[in-house]
Design an enzyme around this catalytic site. Structure first.
Site, PDB file in Angstrom:
ATOM      1  N   CYS A 136      47.449  37.429  33.463  1.00  0.00           N
ATOM      2  CA  CYS A 136      48.564  36.905  33.396  1.00  0.00           C
ATOM      3  C   CYS A 136      48.471  35.383  33.819  1.00  0.00           C
ATOM      4  O   CYS A 136      47.944  34.988  35.275  1.00  0.00           O
ATOM      5  CB  CYS A 136      49.528  37.667  34.579  1.00  0.00           C
ATOM      6  SG  CYS A 136      51.041  36.590  34.693  1.00  0.00           S
ATOM      7  N   CYS A 139      51.005  34.162  36.526  1.00  0.00           N
ATOM      8  CA  CYS A 139      50.791  34.597  37.771  1.00  0.00           C
ATOM      9  C   CYS A 139      49.779  33.796  38.500  1.00  0.00           C
ATOM     10  O   CYS A 139      49.836  33.385  39.703  1.00  0.00           O
ATOM     11  CB  CYS A 139      50.480  36.103  37.563  1.00  0.00           C
ATOM     12  SG  CYS A 139      51.772  37.307  36.859  1.00  0.00           S
ATOM     13  N   ASP A 140      48.797  33.709  37.623  1.00  0.00           N
ATOM     14  CA  ASP A 140      47.328  33.130  38.326  1.00  0.00           C
ATOM     15  C   ASP A 140      46.875  31.881  37.895  1.00  0.00           C
ATOM     16  O   ASP A 140      45.778  31.374  38.529  1.00  0.00           O
ATOM     17  CB  ASP A 140      46.236  34.004  38.261  1.00  0.00           C
ATOM     18  CG  ASP A 140      46.485  35.651  38.605  1.00  0.00           C
ATOM     19  OD1 ASP A 140      47.239  35.724  39.757  1.00  0.00           O
ATOM     20  OD2 ASP A 140      46.159  36.675  37.998  1.00  0.00           O
TER      21      ASP A 140
END
Length: 317
Positions: A136, A139-140
């Site tokens: 992701c 997300c990261d």
């Protein structure tokens, strides 16, 4: 003598952010609620090292956020039980939910079983999840500011997320097993025009290696030449597809050909009293925040459905 089947107003299948939020909304509306889960509460949160894009927390560990959500969801009397749903028999006023161990009945069902990322299944992938291996970019991505990363895949997600990562990373190398991308042309154009993006064609990642703490390199096989090369990298983002967790719901006629559950904007499926929320839905953005939004709508929708069902029953009497 057969055991009496326990009945609930709402059964939520899955205990990720969507399922827990649905349980919170439904139980807070004074409905009897059971959350069924085949593992530990939290869903994909448990595979997320650190969360920085969920409102209310500057930074929180995925497991800690899962605990907070679970405790919040249970505070109004919702129950929790282990179970793998094998089949749902549609009925009125109660649907019958058959798990691997028990049978339940509920007037409304919220399916929030999520999806799983298709793995490369190469050495090092599992070992370094959350420590350089990610599925992701949203997300990261911010954790890889000024780093060099690799994106594995060639479809829309791989190209789109690679372009997203280029905002943060020093360089993004996309590794694809074919000699051309499968993504939409507009996405390809953006990627090819991005100075930070490079491409490795006809190649597969065979191993992901690290220093025990984080990813440091990958071993890439060129399928045309048969040569393997060790390539330094700070991160590996894998986009070779998602698989919805819908094995127990295929016969309901609520999924598309790929298995994703189709709903309207109120989280209703084509079957009255059956709702879906979170990553198991056919949708564009799969994030904690969107799952929570879905769950709130589904929980309220279950309440509205049951209220109408009860009113109808009183009228018929």
């Amino acid at each position: 003598m057969s055991e009496e089947i326990k009945q609930y107003d709402v059964i939520v299948v899955g205990s990720g952010p969507a399922g827990l939020t649905a349980a919170l909304y439904a139980s807070r509306a004074n409905l009897s609620v059971l959350v069924l889960e085949r593992g530990v509460p939290g869903g994909e949160l448990l595979n997320t090292a650190e969360v920085e894009n969920y409102p209310g927390f500057k930074s929180i560990l995925g497991a800690d956020l899962a605990t907070e959500m679970y405790e919040s969801a249970m505070q109004f009397g919702a129950e929790y039980a282990y179970g793998v749903v094998k089949h749902i028999e549609i009925g009125k006023p109660y649907h019958t939910i058959q798990t691997d161990t028990t049978t339940y009945q509920a007037k409304a069902v919220v399916i929030a079983t999520g999806s799983v990322h298709r793995n490369l299944n190469v050495p090092g992938e599992e070992e370094y999840q959350g420590r350089g291996v990610s599925y992701c970019a949203v997300c990261d991505g911010a954790f890889f500011k000024d780093k060099n990363v690799k994106v594995i895949g060639g479809g829309d997600s791989a190209v789109e997320e690679g372009t997203y990562l280029a905002q943060f990373a020093n360089g993004v190398n996309l590794v694809h097993r074919r000699d051309q991308l499968r993504a939409q042309q507009i996405l390809q154009n953006r990627a090819f025009n991005n100075d930070k993006m490079t491409f490795t064609w006809d190649s597969e990642v065979k191993r992901i290696e690290g220093d025990g703490q984080k990813v440091t390199k990958v071993v890439v096989l060129n399928k045309e030449t048969g040569q393997e090369e060790e390539v330094p990298t700070d991160g590996v983002f894998i986009y070779i597809g998602l698989v919805p967790n819908t094995d127990g719901f295929q016969d309901l006629g609520i999924t598309d050909v790929e298995g994703w559950i189709e709903t309207d904007d109120q989280m209703k499926t084509s079957v009255p009293g059956i709702f879906a929320a979170g990553d198991v839905r056919k949708k564009h953005l799969r994030q904690i925040s969107t799952a929570v939004g879905d769950g709130g709508i589904a929980g309220q929708g279950a309440y509205d459905y049951i209220t109408a069902l009860n009113d109808q029953s009183l009228t018929e009497e």
